[in-house]
Enzyme design. Structure first.
Site, PDB file in Angstrom:
ATOM      1  N   ASP A 172      39.635  10.613  25.350  1.00  0.00           N
ATOM      2  CA  ASP A 172      38.515  10.053  24.442  1.00  0.00           C
ATOM      3  C   ASP A 172      38.807  10.721  22.893  1.00  0.00           C
ATOM      4  O   ASP A 172      39.468  11.507  22.677  1.00  0.00           O
ATOM      5  CB  ASP A 172      37.156  10.121  24.982  1.00  0.00           C
ATOM      6  CG  ASP A 172      36.106   8.967  24.455  1.00  0.00           C
ATOM      7  OD1 ASP A 172      35.460   8.772  25.154  1.00  0.00           O
ATOM      8  OD2 ASP A 172      36.383   8.644  23.402  1.00  0.00           O
TER       9      ASP A 172
HETATM   10  C1  GLC Z   1      34.769   6.471  21.581  1.00  0.00           C
HETATM   11  C2  GLC Z   1      34.203   6.117  23.080  1.00  0.00           C
HETATM   12  C3  GLC Z   1      35.094   5.431  23.793  1.00  0.00           C
HETATM   13  C4  GLC Z   1      35.969   4.548  22.798  1.00  0.00           C
HETATM   14  C5  GLC Z   1      36.889   5.219  21.771  1.00  0.00           C
HETATM   15  C6  GLC Z   1      37.570   4.550  20.954  1.00  0.00           C
HETATM   16  O1  GLC Z   1      34.251   7.848  21.418  1.00  0.00           O
HETATM   17  O2  GLC Z   1      33.602   7.115  23.846  1.00  0.00           O
HETATM   18  O3  GLC Z   1      34.676   4.734  24.829  1.00  0.00           O
HETATM   19  O4  GLC Z   1      36.962   3.649  23.847  1.00  0.00           O
HETATM   20  O5  GLC Z   1      36.021   6.301  21.284  1.00  0.00           O
HETATM   21  O6  GLC Z   1      36.959   3.990  20.278  1.00  0.00           O
END
Ligand code: GLC
Length: 715
Positions: free
Chosen positions: A257
Site C-alpha cells: 500500500d
Molecule cells: C491508499 C489506500 C489503497 C489505495 C492506495 C492507492 O492508501 O489504502 O486502498 O489503493 O492508497 O491510492
C-alpha cells in the site's frame, strides 16, 4: 529460456529494482506525495509502474518514454483505484453488496474495466475485500460488509468482472484484492490502528474473500497497512509468503500500500529503510508503492547481505509476468487505443444498480410509496442537492456534473408537484444555517423529504468516526422539521450505518441511500414514487448505538445468552442487545412470507448435496423480488461455532399473490469448520439450518440435520 527469463538475465540491478518501483504521477489520493516521476527517472528505467495517472494522451506519453527511450523498452503498468466505476460512477461497494447479486457485481466491474482500460489503466486497486463489522471505520464503505461468505462471492464476481476471460484483452484490467487482511478489525475502528484478532478469526472471517479472489485468478494482492498480532502485514512472512504464496499458491504480484514499506519504521519493526526493504521483499512484496524504499535501499540491503539476488529476481519475474499477462509486451499501447470506446455506455446499468442498492429501512403506515396525488413537497437538508457527495469515496474519475441529485430526480419524477427546497444547515459545519426557513417550507408541505447524512469524504480512507451520527447541526435540523408535525421521509446518505435510532421512530419512513453514483436522484425518485419496488438488503448490521459495536449476525455463543429477564445474562442494562436493523434487513412495498421449510435429507456425509425447499408467498397485489438467506448453526463442534453462519442465498421474483417454491442447495463441505490447524473438516453432529428474510433469528424457519461420522451409514 522463456522471454521473461531472457529479459531478466539481461537486466542490470538498477533496471531490476526499477521494475519494483511504483511512482505517483502527482495525483495521489492519499498520503504524502513522495515525488512525481521525472522523465529522467523513467528514461533511466527506475519506474516500473505509475499510480493514478490515466487518460489516453497522458498514458501514451509516459509509455512512449519507457518503450522508446529506455534500454530494454519494458512497458509501464498504469494503475488506479477503480473501485466502483471509472467515468461512470456506480453505488459504493457496501451499497452494491446489498443486491446479493454476483452477476450484477461482475457486470459493474466489467463496465468499469472497459472505461478504465480505454484511458490506459491496466490494473485497478480493487476489489477491496476487507470484512468490516465496525461502522466507526470509514472504509466499511469500500467493501462487501460483514460476512465472509458474501465477501467471498463478491470477490469472485469482481475479479472476473475486472479481468474478464482474457487478461490481455484491451478492455480487461488486472484486479488487486486488497487489503490483505483484517484491516476492518482495526482497534476501535480507528484507521491504520493495530489489529489483534485470533488466528482462527483470521481464517474464519477475514481470509475467505482473499482465498476466493486467488481462486478466481486475481492478478495482484495488496497487504493492509495494519499490523496483525504485532506483525505489519507489509512484512508478514507467515501470512504473505507461507499462507498466500505457499498454501494458496498465489503467484501473482503483491503490491504494497501507499508508502507502507517506509512505514515499517513507524511500526517499529525496521531500524532503517534497508531493513524495511529487506523485510518487505523477503515477505513477498514485489512492488513498492510510492515509497521509493526499494529504489534507494535494496542495493544497500544486497550489499549488506540482507537480501540476495534471487529475492530480487523472484519479485522482478512476477512483475514482468504480470505485464506479459496483460499483453503489454505485445502491445504497450493496447489500452487507450480503444479510445473509441464511448464513455458512459453503461448509464442504464448505473441507474439500475442505484435503484437496487437503495435499502428501505422503515416505512410506518406505508407512507411510501408517496401518494400519487401529492402536490406540495418540501425537500430539506444539505444532501438534497449535493452532486459531488452522491459519488461517494474513491470516485476518482467520476464527474459531479453528471450526477443527478435527489432534488433534481424528484422534480423530474413529479412535474405536477410543487417541490420547495431548503438545505437548512450545512452538511458538516456548525454554521448558523436557516432552520427556520426550512421549517417554514415544511409547514406549507404535505410531506417532507429530509436529506441528511455524511459527505463523501466522511467515509473511505482516513475517515474513522468515533460518533458516527448525523454530522454538524443536521440532527438539530431534523428535530425541528419533525416538530412541525408534517410527515417526514428521512433519506440517509452515508458510507456506513449511522447511529440514528432516535430518527427511526420519529420519521414516518427511513431509507438508506448510501452513495448511489451518477443517477442517485433518479433512483431515489423511482423508489419514493413506487415506480421501483425497493429490494436492497443490508450487507452489514445496523447498530442502535455505537456502544453496541462490534455487532454482527455471526456472533459466537456467550456462556449466558442475552435474556432481558435474567439478571445475569449477556446483555446491556441500558440498551437492547438487538441491532436497530439486522444483516439482510430491507423492506419492499410488498409482503412476502416464507412457509414450510423442508430438507431432502436429515442425515448426511461428506460429499453429499443438501437440498432445501421453502415456499415464498407474495401476499401483495404487486410483483416483487425477495432475497432468501440460508444460515447454519453447528450445535456442537470442537470449537464454539457462530449462532448464524451465512451459507447461501437465493433471489426469487414473485408475481402479485404468487406462491413459489424456492430451492436452496448446500454441499456437505460448506458445513465444515476449521480444525486446530485451520484445515476444513466436517465434524459429525447436528446442524440447524435456518432460513429467512434477514438475520433476525426470531423470524427464521429451522430444520435440523445430522452429519454422520465418517463411514457411517444413514439410519
Ligand atoms: C491508499 C489506500 C489503497 C489505495 C492506495 C492507492 O492508501 O489504502 O486502498 O489503493 O492508497 O491510492
Amino acid at each position: 529460456m522463456n522471454r521473461i527469463d531472457k529479459l531478466l538475465a539481461s537486466m542490470t540491478l538498477d533496471e531490476k529494482i526499477g521494475q519494483l518501483n511504483m511512482a505517483t504521477a502527482g495525483q495521489a489520493v492519499t498520503g504524502p506525495i513522495v515525488g512525481a516521476p521525472t522523465t529522467e527517472a523513467i528514461r533511466d528505467g527506475k519506474v516500473g509502474s505509475l499510480l493514478n495517472l490515466f487518460g489516453s494522451e497522458a498514458t501514451a506519453r509516459y509509455q512512449k518514454l519507457a518503450v522508446e527511450q529506455t534500454r530494454l523498452a519494458i512497458p509501464l503498468l498504469f494503475c488506479a483505484d477503480v473501485l466502483h466505476g471509472h467515468r461512470t460512477t456506480f453505488p459504493i461497494p457496501l451499497a452494491e453488496a446489498g443486491l446479493f447479486d454476483p452477476e450484477t457485481w461482475e457486470r459493474t466491474a466489467r463496465a468499469a474495466a472497459a472505461e478504465a482500460a480505454a484511458e490506459g489503466i491496466a490494473l485497478t486497486f480493487a476489489p477491496m475485500l476487507d470484512i468490516a463489522r465496525d461502522p466507526r471505520w470509514g472504509r466499511i464503505a469500500e467493501g462487501p460488509g460483514e460476512d465472509p461468505r458474501l465477501g467471498a462471492r463478491f470477490a469472485t464476481a469482481k475479479v472476473r468482472g475486472f479481468q474478464g476471460a482474457d487478461l490481455a484483452a484491451p478492455e480487461s484490467i488486472a484486479a488487486t484484492a486488497k487489503h490483505f487482511c483484517a484491516g476492518g478489525a482495526a482497534a476501535a475502528g480507528r484507521e491504520y490502528a493495530a489489529v489483534d484478532v485470533s488466528e482462527r478469526t483470521l481464517h474464519e472471517v477475514y481470509m475467505p474473500p482473499f482465498r476466493a479472489a486467488v481462486e478466481a485468478g486475481c492478478a495482484a494482492i495488496m497487504p493492509a497497512f495494519n499490523s496483525v498480532a504485532g506483525v505489519p502485514m507489509t512484512s508478514n512472512l507467515r501470512l504473505l509468503r507461507d499462507y498466500l504464496r505457499r498454501e494458496l499458491r498465489f503467484d501473482g504480484a503483491i503490491i504494497s500500500d501507499y508508502d507502507a514499506i517506509a512505514e515499517l519504521l513507524i511500526h517499529g519493526v525496521a531500524a532503517d529503510r534497508a531493513e524495511a526493504a529487506t523485510l518487505a521483499l523477503k515477505a513477498g512484496v514485489d512492488i513498492d508503492m510510492v515509497g521509493g524504499v526499494y529504489l534507494a535501499h535494496l542495493p544497500e540491503a544486497l550489499a549488506r547481505g540482507l537480501v540476495d539476488m534471487d529475492d530480487i529476481d523472484a519479485a522482478v519475474r512476477r512483475v514482468l509476468t504480470l505485464k506479459q499477462k496483460l499483453g503489454l509486451f505485445d502491445d504497450p499501447y493496447r489500452r487507450a487505443a480503444s479510445a473509441a470506446h464511448q464513455m458512459h455506455p453503461e448509464d442504464e446499468l448505473s441507474a439500475d444498480v442505484a435503484r437496487r442498492s437503495i435499502t428501505l429501512l422503515a416505512n410506518h403506515d406505508n407512507i411510501l410509496p408517496l401518494a400519487a396525488d401529492l402536490r406540495r413537497i418540501a425537500v430539506i437538508g444539505p444532501l438534497a442537492d449535493a452532486p459531488a457527495e452522491m459519488l461517494g469515496p474513491w470516485s476518482l474519475a467520476g464527474d459531479p456534473n453528471r450526477c443527478v441529485t435527489i432534488l433534481r430526480g424528484l422534480r423530474a419524477a413529479l412535474p405536477l408537484c410543487e417541490i420547495a427546497y431548503e438545505p437548512g444547515v450545512s452538511s458538516k459545519g456548525e454554521e448558523e444555517g436557516d432552520i427556520a426557513a426550512a421549517c417554514a417550507l415544511c409547514a406549507q408541505a404535505e410531506v417532507v423529504i429530509l436529506c441528511v447524512g455524511e459527505t463523501a469524504d466522511m467515509s473511505g480512507e482516513a475517515a474513522s468516526r468515533a460518533a458516527p451520527g448525523l454530522p454538524g447541526r443536521q440532527r438539530e435540523l431534523a428535530e425541528a422539521v419533525l416538530a412541525t408535525g408534517v410527515p417526514v421521509v428521512a433519506l440517509i446518505s452515508s458510507g456506513r450505518p449511522l447511529m440514528v435510532s432516535w430518527l427511526r421512530d420519529k420519521a414516518r419512513a427511513m431509507v438508506a441511500t448510501w452513495f448511489l453514483g451518477d443517477f442517485a436522484g433518479h433512483a431515489v425518485a423511482d423508489v419514493l414514487t413506487g415506480r421501483f419496488n425497493p429490494t436492497g438488503r443490508l450487507a452489514v448490521t445496523w447498530p442502535r448505538e455505537v456502544g453496541q459495536i462490534p455487532i454482527y449476525h455471526a456472533e459466537k455463543p456467550s456462556s449466558r445468552p442475552a435474556n432481558p429477564a435474567e439478571p445475569f445474562s449477556s446483555k446491556y442494562i441500558d440498551l437492547p442487545v438487538e441491532p436497530l436493523f439486522p444483516f439482510g434487513h430491507g423492506l419492499s412495498y410488498t409482503r412476502v412470507t416464507l412457509r414450510n421449510l423442508r430438507a431432502s435429507r436429515h442425515e448426511f456425509s461428506r460429499g453429499d448435496s443438501l437440498e432445501f425447499e421453502i415456499d415464498a408467498v407474495n401476499e401483495s397485489a404487486i410483483a416483487t423480488e425477495e432475497t432468501i438467506f440460508l444460515f447454519a448453526h453447528d450445535l456442537v463442534a470442537s470449537t464454539a461455532r457462530p449462532l448464524l453462519e451465512l451459507k447461501t442465498w437465493a433471489k426469487v421474483t414473485l408475481a402479485a399473490r404468487q406462491t413459489k417454491t424456492v430451492a436452496l442447495t448446500l454441499s456437505a463441505e460448506s458445513l465444515r469448520c476449521l480444525d486446530d490447524d485451520f484445515r476444513p473438516v466436517l465434524e459429525p453432529g447436528e446442524f440447524d439450518i435456518l432460513v429467512g428474510l434477514n438475520a433476525d433469528r426470531r423470524t427464521l424457519l429451522t430444520t435440523r440435520l445430522r452429519a454422520l461420522p465418517h463411514g457411517a451409514r444413514e439410519s
